[in-house]
Design an enzyme around this catalytic site. Sequence first.
Site, PDB file in Angstrom:
ATOM      1  N   ALA A  29      92.136  75.518  69.158  1.00 37.86           N
ATOM      2  CA  ALA A  29      90.926  75.528  68.331  1.00 37.86           C
ATOM      3  C   ALA A  29      91.227  75.038  66.915  1.00 37.86           C
ATOM      4  CB  ALA A  29      90.335  76.936  68.301  1.00 37.86           C
ATOM      5  N   LYS A  48     100.383  81.900  60.895  1.00 34.91           N
ATOM      6  CA  LYS A  48     101.310  82.965  60.516  1.00 34.91           C
ATOM      7  C   LYS A  48     102.716  82.780  61.081  1.00 34.91           C
ATOM      8  CE  LYS A  48     100.026  86.525  63.951  1.00 34.91           C
ATOM      9  NZ  LYS A  48      99.609  87.901  64.117  1.00 34.91           N
ATOM     10  N   THR A  56      97.941  79.176  73.023  1.00 34.73           N
ATOM     11  CA  THR A  56      97.660  77.900  73.689  1.00 34.73           C
ATOM     12  C   THR A  56      98.905  77.352  74.379  1.00 34.73           C
ATOM     13  OG1 THR A  56      95.962  77.391  72.056  1.00 34.73           O
ATOM     14  CG2 THR A  56      96.902  75.526  73.263  1.00 34.73           C
ATOM     15  N   ALA A  59      99.548  78.494  77.953  1.00 37.78           N
ATOM     16  CA  ALA A  59      98.544  78.321  79.012  1.00 37.78           C
ATOM     17  C   ALA A  59      99.149  77.520  80.158  1.00 37.78           C
ATOM     18  CB  ALA A  59      97.314  77.624  78.464  1.00 37.78           C
ATOM     19  N   GLY A  61      97.442  77.177  83.852  1.00 39.74           N
ATOM     20  CA  GLY A  61      96.554  76.603  84.871  1.00 39.74           C
ATOM     21  C   GLY A  61      95.904  75.313  84.425  1.00 39.74           C
ATOM     22  N   GLU A 126      90.918  77.437  90.977  1.00 43.63           N
ATOM     23  CA  GLU A 126      91.281  78.783  90.516  1.00 43.63           C
ATOM     24  C   GLU A 126      90.167  79.759  90.870  1.00 43.63           C
ATOM     25  OE1 GLU A 126      92.546  78.903  86.440  1.00 43.63           O
ATOM     26  OE2 GLU A 126      94.135  77.454  86.767  1.00 43.63           O
ATOM     27  N   HIS A 242      94.648  89.874  83.755  1.00 41.98           N
ATOM     28  CA  HIS A 242      95.038  88.887  84.767  1.00 41.98           C
ATOM     29  C   HIS A 242      95.727  89.632  85.905  1.00 41.98           C
ATOM     30  CE1 HIS A 242      96.594  85.346  86.713  1.00 41.98           C
ATOM     31  NE2 HIS A 242      95.926  84.590  85.863  1.00 41.98           N
ATOM     32  N   ARG A 288      88.482  87.128  88.707  1.00 43.38           N
ATOM     33  CA  ARG A 288      89.637  87.932  88.277  1.00 43.38           C
ATOM     34  C   ARG A 288      89.390  89.424  88.258  1.00 43.38           C
ATOM     35  NH1 ARG A 288      92.146  84.243  83.489  1.00 43.38           N
ATOM     36  NH2 ARG A 288      92.880  82.696  84.973  1.00 43.38           N
ATOM     37  N   HIS A 349      95.007  90.048  79.217  1.00 50.31           N
ATOM     38  CA  HIS A 349      95.180  88.593  79.195  1.00 50.31           C
ATOM     39  C   HIS A 349      94.250  87.861  78.235  1.00 50.31           C
ATOM     40  CE1 HIS A 349      96.345  84.750  80.820  1.00 50.31           C
ATOM     41  NE2 HIS A 349      95.108  84.460  81.199  1.00 50.31           N
ATOM     42  N   GLU A 373      89.508  81.701  71.022  1.00 55.24           N
ATOM     43  CA  GLU A 373      89.481  83.057  71.579  1.00 55.24           C
ATOM     44  C   GLU A 373      88.977  84.084  70.573  1.00 55.24           C
ATOM     45  OE1 GLU A 373      92.845  83.939  74.065  1.00 55.24           O
ATOM     46  OE2 GLU A 373      92.358  86.081  74.125  1.00 55.24           O
ATOM     47  N   ARG A 384      85.332  86.106  81.746  1.00 55.48           N
ATOM     48  CA  ARG A 384      85.545  84.662  81.605  1.00 55.48           C
ATOM     49  C   ARG A 384      85.946  84.035  82.941  1.00 55.48           C
ATOM     50  NH1 ARG A 384      90.858  81.634  80.078  1.00 55.48           N
ATOM     51  NH2 ARG A 384      91.664  83.491  81.088  1.00 55.48           N
TER      52      ARG A 384
END
Length: 548
Positions: A29, A48, A56, A59, A61, A126, A242, A288, A349, A373, A384
């Site tokens: 983002a 930070k 990110t 990740a 999938g 998925e 997850h 999920r 997750h 997020e 989600r």
Amino acid sequence: MIPRYLINFDSDKIPKSVSDVLVIGSGIAGLSIALRIGADFKVTLLTKSELGETTTRYAQGGVAAAVGENDSPESHFKDTIEAGQGLCNEEAVKILVSEGPARLRELIEFGAKFDFNNGKISLSREGGHSVARVAHARGDATGSEIEATLVSLVRKNSGINIKENVFVLDLITQEDKCIGVITYKYPDEIEIFYANVVVLAAGGMGQLYKVTTNPPIATGDGAAMACRAGAEISDVEFIQFHPTAFYANENPRFLITEALRGEGAYLIDYDGNRFMLGVHPLAELAPRDIVTREMFRTMTSTNKDFLFLDATRIPIEKLKSNFPTIYRHCLDNGIDISKDMIPVAPAAHYMSGGVSSDMNGRTTLPGLYVCGESACTGVHGANRLASNSLLEGLVVSKRICDILPSEIKELKTDFEKVSVSYRLPRGYSKADVLEVRDYLQKLMTDNVGVVRTEKALKLALDAIESAEDILELEFNSVSGFELQNMILAAKLIARSAFERRETRGVHFREDFPLKDDLNWKKHSVLKLNEGKMEVSFRGLVGQPSRLS
Ligand SMILES: Cc1cc2nc3c(=O)[nH]c(=O)nc-3n(C[C@H](O)[C@H](O)[C@H](O)COP(=O)(O)OP(=O)(O)OC[C@H]3O[C@@H](n4cnc5c(N)ncnc54)[C@H](O)[C@@H]3O)c2cc1C
């Protein structure tokens, strides 16, 4: 009482700088925003940690987008709405699924090397998706490829002032408008960054839990600082767990992507049974929340800490080519996934809620925008859909950048005239930060986890509230400030989970096991009023009161 700022300060005595746009965070983002707007405006990017150390990056999938021949935005819309269990903002989802394919293609044009098959984007399937729709890069290394591509472009862009290892403590507000941030850099540097527009892209809060897939940076700073500044926070009770994190005594736990189940891996109990058969028509590929809950139920009833994922029927060449990261990680831990069962258990997750915003990133606080997020645009509803979050980061970042030029003009502040100070009598901290953090993480996992009850949530809330004194102490370390943010973020989650007396999506209340549309088809909205947390529920989400 929750203090407005983490530290006492007087802006007249602190070094300052001014930008047009300030971006907090360097995941998909934050980097996408800095990149798009960096050529035309003075942009400062604060992060930070190191630039590439984000959620990110981990990740696996991929990015969900309707680019396949047998797919359509309508089908992607339907699956997203179905997963969101009645709480998705339909207008927002329409934007997500219709603009998604163009954003994915753009990312590929930026240089991200996604996997192709015969000239077409290679897609995997998925949980909750009715077709193969998830584009991936280097097999299961999608996040690392995206992050590396965007980091390299941002580093090459001389218009972006990159500040690494700078911890944003708080959003500064004046007359109910966000005008910048105050930061801490080890060992004792305090600085102010003013800007006409501040974009919060600080990721999620998985680290509030002992068992999580999220990296150490995910401590809920974004939600906490936005809440202290007076912005509304929505739907944070919807924490997605997850189902298949690699079982090991570590934090974070390594993720085993759903795409492995998409290729045919089965979930197996200790008796060798496929326990998802008969639970849902999609079996292992059910949404999920359903898979996680069934795993939790099976683990609890058999008193086991983990179950198994069996990928042995997938050809070894495919395992090595499509899942190189997972194959290597498991092998390093003594498990050859072409022959052995993988021990797996659910882990915290993803935060489906966050800072309330519309699909242009506008929050309820003028001058503050949010993306990724950290945001609650309403696209995820109560759960989600897999691989929709990287997509949301791509789609909303572009939309924010489309409106920023005019918003910057509108929000222009004369920073020469700004003077802000904050003073609260504070004691010095003698708290053992790591011990309290560990206690809080266990408290959240045990009481605000996959299965919730009034009694457990009340216990968690009482314990969090008795730790609130820590918010009034003075720290001078990142871990101390993170702990203060985690306490506030934990309260946001526990409070909204306590109030929502029904089961919906990832929020499972054992004492209210049914979905109750009549009373609860509403979004939780949390806000601080003179340091006290107020909760309400309303029909619209992602539509801040400022805009409605
Ligand atoms: C293991 C794993 C696998 C996943 N796989 C997928 C997937 O396949 N597909 C998918 O769509 N989603 C996936 N997700 C979710 C997805 O990766 C995240 O939702 C997404 O990357 C979040 O991006 P972001 O830019 O919002 O935040 P992040 O990538 O988390 O970046 C947050 C940034 O904010 C900075 N920051 C935070 N607090 C502060 C502060 N106080 N001061 C300064 N900087 C701060 C951090 O340092 C970081 O740079 C996965 C998540 C995990 C954990």
